[in-house]
Design an enzyme around this catalytic site. Structure first.
Site, PDB file in Angstrom:
ATOM      1  N   GLY A  16       1.339  -3.107  -7.336  1.00 42.01           N
ATOM      2  CA  GLY A  16       2.647  -3.087  -6.456  1.00 42.01           C
ATOM      3  C   GLY A  16       2.209  -3.040  -5.075  1.00 42.01           C
ATOM      4  O   GLY A  16       3.140  -2.856  -4.045  1.00 42.01           O
ATOM      5  N   THR A  17       0.995  -3.307  -4.828  1.00 39.36           N
ATOM      6  CA  THR A  17       0.478  -3.158  -3.399  1.00 39.36           C
ATOM      7  C   THR A  17       0.931  -4.225  -2.453  1.00 39.36           C
ATOM      8  O   THR A  17       1.443  -3.907  -1.391  1.00 39.36           O
ATOM      9  CB  THR A  17      -0.994  -3.187  -3.386  1.00 39.36           C
ATOM     10  N   GLY A  18       1.061  -5.535  -2.900  1.00 36.10           N
ATOM     11  CA  GLY A  18       1.984  -6.474  -2.242  1.00 36.10           C
ATOM     12  C   GLY A  18       3.213  -6.127  -1.914  1.00 36.10           C
ATOM     13  O   GLY A  18       3.645  -6.399  -0.904  1.00 36.10           O
ATOM     14  N   CYS A  19       3.986  -5.674  -2.975  1.00 34.78           N
ATOM     15  CA  CYS A  19       5.229  -5.262  -2.581  1.00 34.78           C
ATOM     16  C   CYS A  19       5.383  -4.067  -1.635  1.00 34.78           C
ATOM     17  O   CYS A  19       6.269  -4.240  -0.544  1.00 34.78           O
ATOM     18  CB  CYS A  19       6.092  -4.640  -3.982  1.00 34.78           C
ATOM     19  N   LYS A  56      -3.746 -11.969   2.266  1.00 39.14           N
ATOM     20  CA  LYS A  56      -4.612 -10.570   1.931  1.00 39.14           C
ATOM     21  C   LYS A  56      -5.635 -10.698   1.158  1.00 39.14           C
ATOM     22  O   LYS A  56      -5.410 -11.737   0.254  1.00 39.14           O
ATOM     23  CB  LYS A  56      -3.484  -9.826   0.979  1.00 39.14           C
ATOM     24  N   THR A  72      -3.706  -0.238  -8.441  1.00 37.62           N
ATOM     25  CA  THR A  72      -3.196  -0.923  -7.156  1.00 37.62           C
ATOM     26  C   THR A  72      -1.726  -1.637  -7.585  1.00 37.62           C
ATOM     27  O   THR A  72      -1.742  -2.625  -7.018  1.00 37.62           O
ATOM     28  CB  THR A  72      -4.161  -1.750  -6.781  1.00 37.62           C
TER      29      THR A  72
END
Length: 274
Positions: free
Chosen positions: A212-215, A179, A210
């Site tokens: 928690g975007t990865g989760c 990412k 942003t």
């Protein structure tokens, strides 16, 4: 209804971790289940305390799910201790779920280390080879590659990202989505499956919210894999989902707010607040 299990830490403010996973999975049309690995005290300002659960209760949670319910996909998030990694590895090798998405959570946006230094090698050797897909961001990819090669240089360009995915692939994972949220310019995520490099691109959204975007993204991918979409389709659909969730993110608290997991559902119901 397809059923997806998330194995991750709890976020008390609901923006990341288990709470974000459950929201993302539900918003993407699957039944969400959870195994909690750790309890965190955090809010939009940062992570303040972490309490890891012991391996036996983690294994018991996994057993409780798999011995009763068909699991169509698994998403793995925060796994800070070696004993946690060992417990998850043991049970996933036993139950052999078809789809495993590993989001190698290492450092929170506020800079709190969520993966103990001595656990990096265990994650690389045990969980990465089990994964159908691994979804590191740029700092996480750098940490992973420095663990196996101390001379590894920083990732600064898209070409560097592409080369990094090829190096991570050698660690045994089947697919990598690196990412690019930490890079400048458009939000470019680089995918590699051992054959093709594909860049998934979207415009960068000007927001600080942003959390928690990865989760959220990794859970959406797990949901779409469970629904029967192939890997590339799942990533594309999830990329579109997270872009909308970030565009309509929530400005709550005094720090980095969360994404809006249910924006499109609220919009359809006439409840969206733009």
């Amino acid at each position: 209804m397809k059923k997806v299990l998330t194995i991750a830490g709890s976020d008390s403010c609901g923006g990341a971790g288990i709470q974000a996973d459950l929201k993302s999975l539900s918003a993407n049309g699957v039944y969400a289940m959870s195994v909690i690995t750790a309890i965190t005290a955090q809010n939009t300002m940062g992570v303040f305390e972490v309490r890891d659960l012991d391996a036996e209760i983690i294994k018991a949670q996994i057993d409780a799910i798999f011995t009763d319910i068909i699991v169509d996909a698994v998403k793995i998030g925060m796994v800070s201790k070696i004993s946690t990694i060992d417990a998850i590895t043991e049970k996933l090798q036993l139950y052999k779920p078809k789809n495993i998405v590993l989001d190698p959570v290492m450092i929170s946006k506020s800079g709190y280390s969520l993966l103990k230094p001595d656990s990096k090698s265990a994650l690389i050797k045990k969980l990465i080879p089990l994964a159908s897909l691994i979804t590191p961001n740029v700092p996480e990819a750098e940490e992973i590659l420095r663990e196996v090669n101390s001379d590894f240089q920083d990732i600064k360009t898209v070409e560097d990202m592409e080369n990094a995915t090829k190096e991570i692939y050698k660690l045994g994972c089947k697919n990598i989505l690196l990412k690019g949220g930490h890079m400048k310019g458009d939000a470019i995520d680089v995918f590699y499956d051992g054959f093709d490099i594909i860049n998934f691109t979207s415009g960068r959204i000007n927001t600080k919210n942003t959390h928690g975007t990865g989760c959220t993204l990794s859970s959406a991918i797990a949901a779409n894999l469970a629904l029967g979409f192939n890997m590339k389709e799942s990533i594309q659909k999830s990329k579109e989902y997270i872009t909308i969730a970030i565009k309509h993110s929530l400005d709550i608290g005094h720090g980095v707010g969360p994404t809006n997991h249910f924006y499109e559902l609220y919009k359809k119901a006439g409840m969206a607040n733009d």
